[in-house]
Structures are given as C-alpha cells and as structure tokens.
Write a protein that holds these residues in place. Structure first.
Motif, short mmCIF file in Angstrom:
data_model
loop_
_atom_site.label_atom_id
_atom_site.label_comp_id
_atom_site.label_asym_id
_atom_site.label_seq_id
_atom_site.Cartn_x
_atom_site.Cartn_y
_atom_site.Cartn_z
N GLY A 63 0.79 -1.22 0.00
CA GLY A 63 0.00 0.00 0.00
C GLY A 63 0.83 1.27 0.00
N ASN A 64 2.11 1.18 -0.34
CA ASN A 64 2.99 2.35 -0.31
C ASN A 64 3.53 2.66 -1.70
OD1 ASN A 64 4.38 4.46 0.78
ND2 ASN A 64 6.05 3.21 1.60
N ALA A 65 2.71 2.49 -2.71
CA ALA A 65 3.17 2.66 -4.09
C ALA A 65 3.37 4.12 -4.47
CB ALA A 65 2.19 2.01 -5.06
N ASP A 66 2.63 5.03 -3.84
CA ASP A 66 2.73 6.45 -4.21
C ASP A 66 4.11 7.02 -3.98
OD1 ASP A 66 0.13 6.44 -5.00
OD2 ASP A 66 -0.64 7.25 -3.11
N SER A 67 4.77 6.63 -2.91
CA SER A 67 6.10 7.16 -2.63
C SER A 67 7.20 6.32 -3.25
CB SER A 67 6.32 7.27 -1.11
OG SER A 67 6.30 5.98 -0.54
N SER A 68 6.85 5.31 -4.01
CA SER A 68 7.85 4.42 -4.61
C SER A 68 7.86 4.50 -6.13
CB SER A 68 7.58 2.98 -4.18
OG SER A 68 7.60 2.87 -2.80
N ASN A 69 7.23 5.50 -6.71
CA ASN A 69 7.19 5.61 -8.17
C ASN A 69 8.57 5.83 -8.78
OD1 ASN A 69 4.46 5.18 -8.36
ND2 ASN A 69 3.96 7.35 -8.21
N TRP A 70 9.50 6.35 -8.01
CA TRP A 70 10.85 6.58 -8.53
C TRP A 70 11.52 5.26 -8.89
CZ3 TRP A 70 15.06 4.59 -5.96
CH2 TRP A 70 14.83 4.14 -4.67
N LEU A 71 11.11 4.17 -8.26
CA LEU A 71 11.68 2.87 -8.59
C LEU A 71 11.37 2.47 -10.03
CD1 LEU A 71 10.84 1.05 -5.27
CD2 LEU A 71 13.13 1.59 -6.12
N LEU A 72 10.21 2.88 -10.53
CA LEU A 72 9.86 2.59 -11.92
C LEU A 72 10.76 3.35 -12.88
CD1 LEU A 72 5.97 2.64 -11.74
CD2 LEU A 72 7.47 0.65 -11.91
N ILE A 73 11.12 4.58 -12.53
CA ILE A 73 12.00 5.37 -13.38
C ILE A 73 13.40 4.77 -13.43
CG2 ILE A 73 13.02 7.66 -13.72
CD1 ILE A 73 10.47 8.79 -12.39
N VAL A 74 13.89 4.31 -12.28
CA VAL A 74 15.20 3.66 -12.26
C VAL A 74 15.16 2.36 -13.06
CG1 VAL A 74 16.96 2.64 -10.76
CG2 VAL A 74 15.83 4.75 -10.08
N ALA A 75 14.07 1.62 -12.96
CA ALA A 75 13.93 0.38 -13.74
C ALA A 75 13.92 0.67 -15.23
CB ALA A 75 12.67 -0.36 -13.33
N ILE A 76 13.27 1.76 -15.64
CA ILE A 76 13.26 2.14 -17.06
C ILE A 76 14.68 2.50 -17.51
CG2 ILE A 76 12.48 3.93 -18.67
CD1 ILE A 76 9.83 3.93 -17.09
N GLY A 77 15.41 3.24 -16.69
CA GLY A 77 16.80 3.59 -17.02
C GLY A 77 17.68 2.36 -17.17
N ASN A 78 17.54 1.41 -16.25
CA ASN A 78 18.31 0.17 -16.34
C ASN A 78 17.92 -0.64 -17.57
OD1 ASN A 78 19.86 0.60 -14.12
ND2 ASN A 78 18.75 -0.80 -12.79
#
Length: 122
Positions: A63-78
């Motif tokens: 339930g803490n996805a709102d503050s973890s959206n930056w992980l998706l950006i790092v995954a896209i970069g990788n």
C-alpha cells in the motif's frame, strides 16, 4: 559535420561563421557511441531492472506505491541501458542513443529529487 583532429579521434563540429564549436569531446563520444559490451553487461542491467520492479511490487502490495514511483523510473533507465548493451556490435549509433536516453532519464530523476523532492517522495 564530423572531422578528424591530429590524434585521429572523431569529434563533432558545428560550423558557425567558418569557426568550429565542439559539441561533444572525443572521449565522451568514444564511450557513449562505442560498441555494445554484450550480454554479460546487459544481463546485469536487466537483473537490476527486475530487482527495482520487485521492490516496487513489494511496496505496491504493502500500500505504499505512491512514494515508490521513482523505482519505476530507475527500472526504465536500467532497461534502456540493458537494451543498449544487448544490441549487435555493429549498432554503435543505436546503442549510443539508448545510452543517452538512459542517462537523460536517470538525470531527470536526480534533478527532480534535488529541486522538487515532494514529487518523488510524497
């Protein structure tokens, strides 16, 4: 327009009123637009992307996805970096464009983290 300087390294030059302005130093050009490194480096990038996606999925399920959206950006970069390294050896320009895109995505995340951290960390 590309030309060779005395050390025979490629530089990109823009002619403005018959003067050359260097856009990209030759060492950066050689690193970014070099041959793709191959599957071992690509595999590391893809595993890193999967790890970040796994961390995001864990945060999302808690339930803490709102503050973890930056992980998706790092995954896209990788993922972009992994695609660049998995291309055939003769695809230097395409690999360079994927590398530059990955750098821009991650630098954008860093810029947002510095200037507007509330957008990333909630």
């Amino acid at each position: 327009m590309a030309r060779y300087n005395q050390r025979r390294t490629k530089t990109i030059v823009i002619s403005i009123a018959k003067t050359g302005i260097r856009v990209m130093p030759s060492t950066i050009y050689k690193i970014v637009f070099s041959e793709p490194s191959g599957w071992p480096n690509a595999l590391i990038q893809f595993i890193g992307a999967l790890a970040f996606l796994g961390i995001y999925a864990s945060a999302w399920s808690g339930g803490n996805a709102d503050s973890s959206n930056w992980l998706l950006i790092v995954a896209i970069g990788n993922t972009l970096a992994g695609i660049a390294e998995s291309l055939p050896q003769n695809r230097q320009l395409v690999a360079g464009m994927f590398r530059l895109t990955a750098i821009l995505v991650l630098m954008g995340l860093l810029t947002i983290a510095i200037f507007a951290p509330e957008l990333i960390f909630g």
